[in-house]
Every structure is written in structure tokens, then in C-alpha cells.
Design an enzyme around this catalytic site. Structure first.
Site, PDB file in Angstrom:
ATOM      1  N   ILE A 156      38.940  53.240  31.164  1.00 50.58           N
ATOM      2  CA  ILE A 156      39.016  53.376  32.619  1.00 50.58           C
ATOM      3  C   ILE A 156      40.392  53.859  33.033  1.00 50.58           C
ATOM      4  O   ILE A 156      40.536  54.767  33.859  1.00 50.58           O
ATOM      5  CB  ILE A 156      38.679  52.042  33.303  1.00 50.58           C
ATOM      6  CG1 ILE A 156      37.247  51.641  32.980  1.00 50.58           C
ATOM      7  CG2 ILE A 156      38.890  52.130  34.811  1.00 50.58           C
ATOM      8  CD1 ILE A 156      36.891  50.226  33.378  1.00 50.58           C
ATOM      9  N   ASP A 175      51.395  50.015  28.562  1.00 53.54           N
ATOM     10  CA  ASP A 175      50.373  49.619  27.586  1.00 53.54           C
ATOM     11  C   ASP A 175      51.049  49.518  26.230  1.00 53.54           C
ATOM     12  O   ASP A 175      51.566  50.514  25.722  1.00 53.54           O
ATOM     13  CB  ASP A 175      49.247  50.647  27.534  1.00 53.54           C
ATOM     14  CG  ASP A 175      48.074  50.187  26.674  1.00 53.54           C
ATOM     15  OD1 ASP A 175      48.309  49.568  25.621  1.00 53.54           O
ATOM     16  OD2 ASP A 175      46.925  50.458  27.062  1.00 53.54           O
ATOM     17  N   ALA A 235      39.616  45.048  36.781  1.00 50.56           N
ATOM     18  CA  ALA A 235      39.459  44.679  35.372  1.00 50.56           C
ATOM     19  C   ALA A 235      38.776  43.325  35.257  1.00 50.56           C
ATOM     20  O   ALA A 235      37.547  43.240  35.233  1.00 50.56           O
ATOM     21  CB  ALA A 235      40.824  44.685  34.683  1.00 50.56           C
ATOM     22  N   ARG A 236      39.552  42.272  35.207  1.00 48.73           N
ATOM     23  CA  ARG A 236      39.029  40.908  35.180  1.00 48.73           C
ATOM     24  C   ARG A 236      39.985  40.000  35.956  1.00 48.73           C
ATOM     25  O   ARG A 236      41.203  40.193  35.922  1.00 48.73           O
ATOM     26  CB  ARG A 236      38.882  40.394  33.748  1.00 48.73           C
ATOM     27  CG  ARG A 236      37.729  40.996  32.964  1.00 48.73           C
ATOM     28  CD  ARG A 236      36.386  40.556  33.527  1.00 48.73           C
ATOM     29  NE  ARG A 236      35.252  41.054  32.754  1.00 48.73           N
ATOM     30  CZ  ARG A 236      34.610  42.174  33.001  1.00 48.73           C
ATOM     31  NH1 ARG A 236      35.006  42.949  34.022  1.00 48.73           N
ATOM     32  NH2 ARG A 236      33.583  42.546  32.278  1.00 48.73           N
ATOM     33  N   ASP A 259      38.329  43.568  43.249  1.00 48.31           N
ATOM     34  CA  ASP A 259      36.908  43.686  42.948  1.00 48.31           C
ATOM     35  C   ASP A 259      36.473  42.584  41.988  1.00 48.31           C
ATOM     36  O   ASP A 259      35.281  42.357  41.814  1.00 48.31           O
ATOM     37  CB  ASP A 259      36.604  45.060  42.347  1.00 48.31           C
ATOM     38  CG  ASP A 259      35.113  45.335  42.274  1.00 48.31           C
ATOM     39  OD1 ASP A 259      34.430  45.123  43.298  1.00 48.31           O
ATOM     40  OD2 ASP A 259      34.619  45.744  41.202  1.00 48.31           O
ATOM     41  N   GLU A 267      35.715  30.938  45.387  1.00 47.42           N
ATOM     42  CA  GLU A 267      35.250  29.737  46.073  1.00 47.42           C
ATOM     43  C   GLU A 267      35.170  29.973  47.578  1.00 47.42           C
ATOM     44  O   GLU A 267      35.990  30.677  48.153  1.00 47.42           O
ATOM     45  CB  GLU A 267      36.209  28.564  45.805  1.00 47.42           C
ATOM     46  CG  GLU A 267      36.395  28.233  44.336  1.00 47.42           C
ATOM     47  CD  GLU A 267      37.663  28.861  43.778  1.00 47.42           C
ATOM     48  OE1 GLU A 267      38.023  29.968  44.246  1.00 47.42           O
ATOM     49  OE2 GLU A 267      38.276  28.269  42.889  1.00 47.42           O
ATOM     50  N   HIS A 283      32.536  42.770  42.901  1.00 44.75           N
ATOM     51  CA  HIS A 283      32.411  43.346  41.550  1.00 44.75           C
ATOM     52  C   HIS A 283      31.465  44.547  41.576  1.00 44.75           C
ATOM     53  O   HIS A 283      30.517  44.652  40.797  1.00 44.75           O
ATOM     54  CB  HIS A 283      31.911  42.292  40.558  1.00 44.75           C
ATOM     55  CG  HIS A 283      32.277  42.618  39.139  1.00 44.75           C
ATOM     56  ND1 HIS A 283      32.308  41.687  38.135  1.00 44.75           N
ATOM     57  CD2 HIS A 283      32.632  43.778  38.547  1.00 44.75           C
ATOM     58  CE1 HIS A 283      32.666  42.236  36.995  1.00 44.75           C
ATOM     59  NE2 HIS A 283      32.866  43.518  37.222  1.00 44.75           N
ATOM     60  N   LEU A 284      31.762  45.477  42.465  1.00 42.05           N
ATOM     61  CA  LEU A 284      30.884  46.627  42.651  1.00 42.05           C
ATOM     62  C   LEU A 284      31.444  47.923  42.083  1.00 42.05           C
ATOM     63  O   LEU A 284      30.771  48.962  42.143  1.00 42.05           O
ATOM     64  CB  LEU A 284      30.554  46.809  44.140  1.00 42.05           C
ATOM     65  CG  LEU A 284      31.692  46.988  45.146  1.00 42.05           C
ATOM     66  CD1 LEU A 284      32.245  48.389  45.155  1.00 42.05           C
ATOM     67  CD2 LEU A 284      31.187  46.621  46.543  1.00 42.05           C
TER      68      LEU A 284
END
Length: 325
Positions: A156, A175, A235-236, A259, A267, A283-284
Site C-alpha cells: 500500500i 521503513d 493500517a491497524r 479508518d 468504544e 474501516h472502509l
């Protein structure tokens, strides 16, 4: 995969292409224990998998003696492909490259909108319902010669770099696995994480979720962001110290486009729902709607290659799983 998924993944054309080279099970397997599942696995040479696949562990593989390919119609295979699959020499492919495309498009859109201050100005315009006299404001927004920092040169991240290339932006990348020369070829200047956060107007996260990257973006890094900067996370949620992020956002000093969060669904009482400097989406960014057909096409392509005796186009390297999504 989930029983509702095939109709959303496989277009009529993709289904016809698949049926031309395979005997296709009429219904997807959602478990590996029933008589129907055992009968299907006994003759299966290929599993086309998707979200909701049960784990392919040693017990499941014992039921599938002829299996030689797992073609995953999504990104990460970590949720269902175990080491037993690779130990048996079964090929595994992934459509991660295809799922990277809409995530990168979402990211590009949000970078450009954030630099243009669209979320903040739209809120202000709605509240004031009058001329904002934007031409008289300090030139603290816009997309000319602004700095964008990418954390992670993943599939990505690399696609985002490609999409950013036509714009007059200065791009940084951090990175630990990226060769500096390759970073420059991708159109970005390689820097350390701290320098990237301190120098960027927008920081976008594209690193994998691993034990090493948990809370990678901590309070000191968030504090290093310049006033008015925006953090984008597709990402996460585990990459960001959520408590530190909320504290920084509450100051109003920075903004965020989230996202993904931790937990996956924020929550109900979280400040992230109500803070005016947060764009929170469900998360779209990944493949949804018509974009799912691209994932199905990618998996079908791999099955057709296998049927023709060709090597996979996008194999999963088990040695790289520990440092990838």
C-alpha cells in the site's frame, strides 16, 4: 469463506472463467467438520478462500490429500493459513496487491483533503454560514510544496508513493527494510521515524501489525508532529498508542483521519467520535462494493494459472509473513 461472500466476490464472468477449468462446489465451506465439508475437501485440489475462512491447520489438511493451491481472494492470509500448509508444500497466493489499490486511493484523497484543510474549513463554513475570507488567511494550508511522510513501504505504501508522484509534494518515507536507493527511486527521501514526524504536514501509516510495531506511534512521536499536522491511519489501530493519540487530539494541536482503531470498533464513549479534529471512518479504505470483484478476479487468475501449469503471479512467501501484514 463467509457464505454471503461468493456473490460479492465473483462476477458472472469470473464464475464462468472458474467453471471452465474447475468443478466448483455449489456452496462455500464455512467449516471443515461436517460430512459435506469432508466430502468436498477429499477431492479438492484448490481452495479459493476469503474472509471468514476456517483455519487450515493440520487436521483440516489431513482431510484434503489432493490440495495443491490456496488462492486467497483478500489480503493477509494470517487468519487462516497455518504453517502446516507451507510445510506440505501447498502454494498460497494472495490478492493483497489488489486490495492495496483502494486503500492507496483513500489515502491519497485524505492526504490532499487534509493539506487543503477541507475537514476543518467545511466545519467552520457550516458553523458560520458566511464568507471565511480564505484569501486573507496565512498560507498554512494547500498542496503546493507540503511535506508528506509515509511510515512503511508496504504494498500500500508503495502504491501511495506512485499516486503522489504527479503532485508538487515533498515525500518522506521511513521503513527499516527499505534500501535508501530504492526509496529515492520510489520518489521519497528516506529518513528516521522521529525526523519524519517532525518534518511532515501529513503522516500516513502503512506498516504491518506485528509485535514490534505495537504502539509504534507513541506519545513522543505524536508530540513531535508540527502544529496543524494530520495523522492518517489505514493500517491497524495497534500501531498507535490510542491513549496518547486521544490526549494529543484533545489539545486541538493536530488532526487525525482514522479508518482503523483499537479496538476495531471504537468504544461508544470514546472521545474520537466527537472530537472536531477527527475524521473517523468504519474501516472502509479496503476493498468494498464493486472493488470486491477485483479481489475475486485476482484469485480466479491464480487458479487459471495453476490449471495451465504456470507458477503463481502473487505467491505468499512464508518467510516474509512475520514482517508483513
Amino acid at each position: 469463506m463467509d457464505r454471503h461472500l461468493p456473490a460479492r466476490l465473483l462476477s458472472a464472468q469470473a464464475g464462468a472463467r472458474l467453471a471452465a477449468v474447475c468443478a466448483v462446489a455449489p456452496e462455500p465451506l464455512t467449516e471443515f467438520d461436517s460430512p459435506r465439508a469432508r466430502a468436498a475437501l477429499a477431492g479438492a485440489e484448490v481452495l479459493l478462500t476469503g474472509w471468514g475462512s476456517p483455519p487450515l491447520d493440520a487436521a483440516a489438511l489431513a482431510l484434503a490429500p489432493r490440495l495443491r493451491l490456496v488462492a486467497h481472494a483478500a489480503g493477509s492470509v494470517k487468519g487462516h493459513v497455518t504453517g502446516a500448509v507451507f510445510d506440505r508444500g501447498i502454494s498460497v497466493t494472495s490478492a493483497a496487491w489488489a486490495n492495496a489499490l483502494p486503500v492507496a486511493e483513500y489515502t491519497l484523497a485524505m492526504i490532499l483533503l487534509a493539506n487543503k484543510a477541507v475537514p476543518a474549513l467545511a466545519r467552520e463554513y457550516r458553523a458560520r454560514r458566511a464568507d471565511l475570507e480564505l484569501t486573507r488567511r496565512d498560507p498554512g494550508f494547500g498542496n503546493h510544496r507540503r511535506t508528506v511522510g509515509l511510515v512503511g513501504a508496504s504494498l500500500i505504501g508503495r502504491r501511495v508513493l506512485e499516486l503522489l508522484s504527479p503532485f508538487d509534494l515533498d515525500v518522506l518515507v521511513s521503513d527499516p527494510y527499505l534500501d535508501p536507493g530504492e526509496a529515492l527511486r520510489l520518489g521519497a527521501r528516506p529518513v528516521g521515524l522521529r525526523e519524519l514526524f517532525a518534518a511532515s504536514d501529513v503522516v500516513s501509516l502503512h506498516a504491518p501489525a506485528t509485535p514490534e510495531t505495537r504502539d509504534l506511534v507513541d506519545a513522543p512521536l505524536l508530540a513531535a508532529l508540527r502544529d496543524g499536522a494530520t495523522l492518517i491511519n489505514t493500517a491497524r489501530g495497534s500501531l498507535v498508542d490510542q491513549s496518547a493519540l486521544v490526549r494529543e487530539l484533545r489539545t486541538g494541536r493536530i488532526s487525525a483521519v482514522l479508518d482503523v482503531t483499537e479496538p476495531e470498533i471504537t468504544e461508544p464513549g470514546s472521545p474520537l467520535w466527537d472530537l472536531p479534529n477527527v475524521v473517523l471512518t468504519p474501516h472502509l479504505a479496503g476493498s468494498l462494493g464493486t472493488e470486491l470483484f477485483r479481489l475475486g478476479d485476482a484469485a480466479v487468475d491464480e487458479v487459471l494459472r495453476a490449471a495451465a501449469g504456470l507458477p503463481p503471479a502473487h505467491p505468499v512467501d512464508p518467510a516474509a509473513l512475520a514482517s508483513s501484514a
